[in-house]
Design a protein around this motif. Sequence first.
Motif, PDB file in Angstrom:
ATOM      1  N   GLY A   3       0.827  -1.214   0.000  1.00 18.15           N
ATOM      2  CA  GLY A   3       0.000   0.000   0.000  1.00 18.15           C
ATOM      3  C   GLY A   3       0.852   1.251   0.000  1.00 18.15           C
ATOM      4  N   GLY A   4       1.967   1.201   0.705  1.00 15.83           N
ATOM      5  CA  GLY A   4       2.889   2.337   0.752  1.00 15.83           C
ATOM      6  C   GLY A   4       3.543   2.578  -0.597  1.00 15.83           C
ATOM      7  N   LEU A   5       3.924   1.493  -1.256  1.00 13.90           N
ATOM      8  CA  LEU A   5       4.523   1.627  -2.582  1.00 13.90           C
ATOM      9  C   LEU A   5       3.512   2.164  -3.591  1.00 13.90           C
ATOM     10  CD1 LEU A   5       6.725  -1.592  -2.845  1.00 13.90           C
ATOM     11  CD2 LEU A   5       7.482   0.766  -2.595  1.00 13.90           C
ATOM     12  N   THR A   6       2.286   1.730  -3.487  1.00 18.86           N
ATOM     13  CA  THR A   6       1.236   2.209  -4.384  1.00 18.86           C
ATOM     14  C   THR A   6       0.991   3.699  -4.169  1.00 18.86           C
ATOM     15  OG1 THR A   6       0.183   0.019  -4.301  1.00 18.86           O
ATOM     16  CG2 THR A   6      -1.147   1.854  -5.097  1.00 18.86           C
ATOM     17  N   ALA A   7       0.948   4.104  -2.916  1.00 17.53           N
ATOM     18  CA  ALA A   7       0.742   5.522  -2.611  1.00 17.53           C
ATOM     19  C   ALA A   7       1.922   6.350  -3.123  1.00 17.53           C
ATOM     20  CB  ALA A   7       0.569   5.725  -1.120  1.00 17.53           C
ATOM     21  N   LEU A   8       3.133   5.834  -2.945  1.00 21.01           N
ATOM     22  CA  LEU A   8       4.322   6.533  -3.422  1.00 21.01           C
ATOM     23  C   LEU A   8       4.307   6.646  -4.949  1.00 21.01           C
ATOM     24  CD1 LEU A   8       7.055   7.832  -2.765  1.00 21.01           C
ATOM     25  CD2 LEU A   8       8.070   5.556  -2.947  1.00 21.01           C
ATOM     26  N   ALA A   9       3.905   5.582  -5.621  1.00 20.37           N
ATOM     27  CA  ALA A   9       3.821   5.595  -7.083  1.00 20.37           C
ATOM     28  C   ALA A   9       2.785   6.614  -7.546  1.00 20.37           C
ATOM     29  CB  ALA A   9       3.489   4.210  -7.612  1.00 20.37           C
ATOM     30  N   ILE A  10       1.658   6.681  -6.883  1.00 20.55           N
ATOM     31  CA  ILE A  10       0.612   7.642  -7.248  1.00 20.55           C
ATOM     32  C   ILE A  10       1.108   9.066  -7.052  1.00 20.55           C
ATOM     33  CG2 ILE A  10      -1.659   8.530  -6.557  1.00 20.55           C
ATOM     34  CD1 ILE A  10      -2.474   5.593  -6.046  1.00 20.55           C
ATOM     35  N   VAL A  11       1.791   9.316  -5.949  1.00 15.43           N
ATOM     36  CA  VAL A  11       2.325  10.651  -5.676  1.00 15.43           C
ATOM     37  C   VAL A  11       3.359  11.034  -6.732  1.00 15.43           C
ATOM     38  CG1 VAL A  11       3.728  11.992  -4.055  1.00 15.43           C
ATOM     39  CG2 VAL A  11       1.809  10.636  -3.215  1.00 15.43           C
ATOM     40  N   LEU A  12       4.270  10.101  -7.055  1.00 12.99           N
ATOM     41  CA  LEU A  12       5.295  10.389  -8.052  1.00 12.99           C
ATOM     42  C   LEU A  12       4.688  10.644  -9.430  1.00 12.99           C
ATOM     43  CD1 LEU A  12       8.149   7.899  -7.068  1.00 12.99           C
ATOM     44  CD2 LEU A  12       8.074  10.374  -6.748  1.00 12.99           C
ATOM     45  N   VAL A  13       3.693   9.873  -9.820  1.00 17.63           N
ATOM     46  CA  VAL A  13       3.023  10.076 -11.108  1.00 17.63           C
ATOM     47  C   VAL A  13       2.310  11.428 -11.105  1.00 17.63           C
ATOM     48  CG1 VAL A  13       1.147   9.247 -12.575  1.00 17.63           C
ATOM     49  CG2 VAL A  13       2.816   7.640 -11.684  1.00 17.63           C
ATOM     50  N   SER A  14       1.684  11.773 -10.004  1.00 20.85           N
ATOM     51  CA  SER A  14       0.996  13.067  -9.906  1.00 20.85           C
ATOM     52  C   SER A  14       1.991  14.221 -10.018  1.00 20.85           C
ATOM     53  CB  SER A  14       0.233  13.180  -8.591  1.00 20.85           C
ATOM     54  OG  SER A  14      -0.748  12.181  -8.510  1.00 20.85           O
ATOM     55  N   ILE A  15       3.086  14.129  -9.306  1.00 23.53           N
ATOM     56  CA  ILE A  15       4.117  15.178  -9.363  1.00 23.53           C
ATOM     57  C   ILE A  15       4.683  15.268 -10.778  1.00 23.53           C
ATOM     58  CG2 ILE A  15       6.429  15.813  -8.576  1.00 23.53           C
ATOM     59  CD1 ILE A  15       5.624  14.759  -5.803  1.00 23.53           C
ATOM     60  N   GLY A  16       4.919  14.126 -11.414  1.00 23.65           N
ATOM     61  CA  GLY A  16       5.415  14.117 -12.790  1.00 23.65           C
ATOM     62  C   GLY A  16       4.435  14.783 -13.743  1.00 23.65           C
ATOM     63  N   GLY A  17       3.150  14.526 -13.574  1.00 24.56           N
ATOM     64  CA  GLY A  17       2.126  15.146 -14.421  1.00 24.56           C
ATOM     65  C   GLY A  17       2.073  16.651 -14.247  1.00 24.56           C
ATOM     66  N   VAL A  18       2.130  17.094 -12.998  1.00 24.18           N
ATOM     67  CA  VAL A  18       2.109  18.538 -12.721  1.00 24.18           C
ATOM     68  C   VAL A  18       3.369  19.193 -13.287  1.00 24.18           C
ATOM     69  CG1 VAL A  18       2.219  20.266 -10.870  1.00 24.18           C
ATOM     70  CG2 VAL A  18       0.612  18.351 -10.707  1.00 24.18           C
ATOM     71  N   THR A  19       4.501  18.543 -13.102  1.00 19.03           N
ATOM     72  CA  THR A  19       5.757  19.088 -13.624  1.00 19.03           C
ATOM     73  C   THR A  19       5.709  19.192 -15.144  1.00 19.03           C
ATOM     74  OG1 THR A  19       6.976  18.137 -11.767  1.00 19.03           O
ATOM     75  CG2 THR A  19       8.261  18.748 -13.710  1.00 19.03           C
ATOM     76  N   ALA A  20       5.228  18.154 -15.801  1.00 17.79           N
ATOM     77  CA  ALA A  20       5.126  18.174 -17.260  1.00 17.79           C
ATOM     78  C   ALA A  20       4.175  19.286 -17.722  1.00 17.79           C
ATOM     79  CB  ALA A  20       4.657  16.824 -17.772  1.00 17.79           C
ATOM     80  N   SER A  21       3.077  19.481 -17.002  1.00 17.18           N
ATOM     81  CA  SER A  21       2.128  20.536 -17.360  1.00 17.18           C
ATOM     82  C   SER A  21       2.757  21.920 -17.209  1.00 17.18           C
ATOM     83  CB  SER A  21       0.880  20.450 -16.478  1.00 17.18           C
ATOM     84  OG  SER A  21       0.215  19.238 -16.703  1.00 17.18           O
ATOM     85  N   VAL A  22       3.473  22.138 -16.122  1.00 15.25           N
ATOM     86  CA  VAL A  22       4.108  23.441 -15.887  1.00 15.25           C
ATOM     87  C   VAL A  22       5.187  23.708 -16.936  1.00 15.25           C
ATOM     88  CG1 VAL A  22       5.588  24.721 -14.280  1.00 15.25           C
ATOM     89  CG2 VAL A  22       3.571  23.516 -13.429  1.00 15.25           C
ATOM     90  N   VAL A  23       5.988  22.698 -17.245  1.00 14.19           N
ATOM     91  CA  VAL A  23       7.040  22.862 -18.246  1.00 14.19           C
ATOM     92  C   VAL A  23       6.434  23.177 -19.610  1.00 14.19           C
ATOM     93  CG1 VAL A  23       8.826  21.617 -19.537  1.00 14.19           C
ATOM     94  CG2 VAL A  23       8.768  21.498 -17.050  1.00 14.19           C
ATOM     95  N   SER A  24       5.391  22.454 -19.995  1.00 14.34           N
ATOM     96  CA  SER A  24       4.782  22.695 -21.307  1.00 14.34           C
ATOM     97  C   SER A  24       4.108  24.067 -21.355  1.00 14.34           C
ATOM     98  CB  SER A  24       3.805  21.589 -21.678  1.00 14.34           C
ATOM     99  OG  SER A  24       2.648  21.645 -20.887  1.00 14.34           O
ATOM    100  N   TYR A  25       3.551  24.535 -20.229  1.00  8.61           N
ATOM    101  CA  TYR A  25       2.944  25.860 -20.193  1.00  8.61           C
ATOM    102  C   TYR A  25       3.994  26.945 -20.450  1.00  8.61           C
ATOM    103  CZ  TYR A  25       0.915  30.150 -18.369  1.00  8.61           C
ATOM    104  OH  TYR A  25       0.497  31.441 -18.233  1.00  8.61           O
ATOM    105  N   PHE A  26       5.127  26.850 -19.762  1.00 12.56           N
ATOM    106  CA  PHE A  26       6.168  27.863 -19.952  1.00 12.56           C
ATOM    107  C   PHE A  26       6.822  27.747 -21.329  1.00 12.56           C
ATOM    108  CE2 PHE A  26       5.969  28.089 -15.256  1.00 12.56           C
ATOM    109  CZ  PHE A  26       5.728  29.452 -15.162  1.00 12.56           C
TER     110      PHE A  26
END
Length: 77
Positions: A3-26
Motif C-alpha cells: 500500500g505504501g509503494l502504491t501511494a508513493l507511485a501515485i504521488v510520483l506520477v501526480s508530481i510528474g504530471g504537474v511538472t510536465a504541465s508546468v514545463v509545457s505551459y512555460f
Amino acid sequence: MSGGLTALAIVLVSIGGVTASVVSYFRLQRHRADAVALAGYRKLAQQAIANQQAIETRLTQLDDRLSEVEKLLRSVG
C-alpha cells in the motif's frame, strides 16, 4: 508495504504530471513570445524591402536625369 509503494507511485506520477504541465505551459509562453518577436522582424524586413525598392526607383530616376545632363553637355560642347 504494498500500500505504501502504491501511494508513493501515485504521488510520483501526480508530481510528474504537474511538472510536465508546468514545463509545457512555460514552453508555450516562450513560443508565443518568439512568435511575436518574429512578427516584428518580419515587419522590419518588409519595411527594409520597401525602402530598398524606393531607393532603387530614385537611383533610376537620378541615372536618367544624369544621362540627360550628359547629352546636353555633349550637344553644347
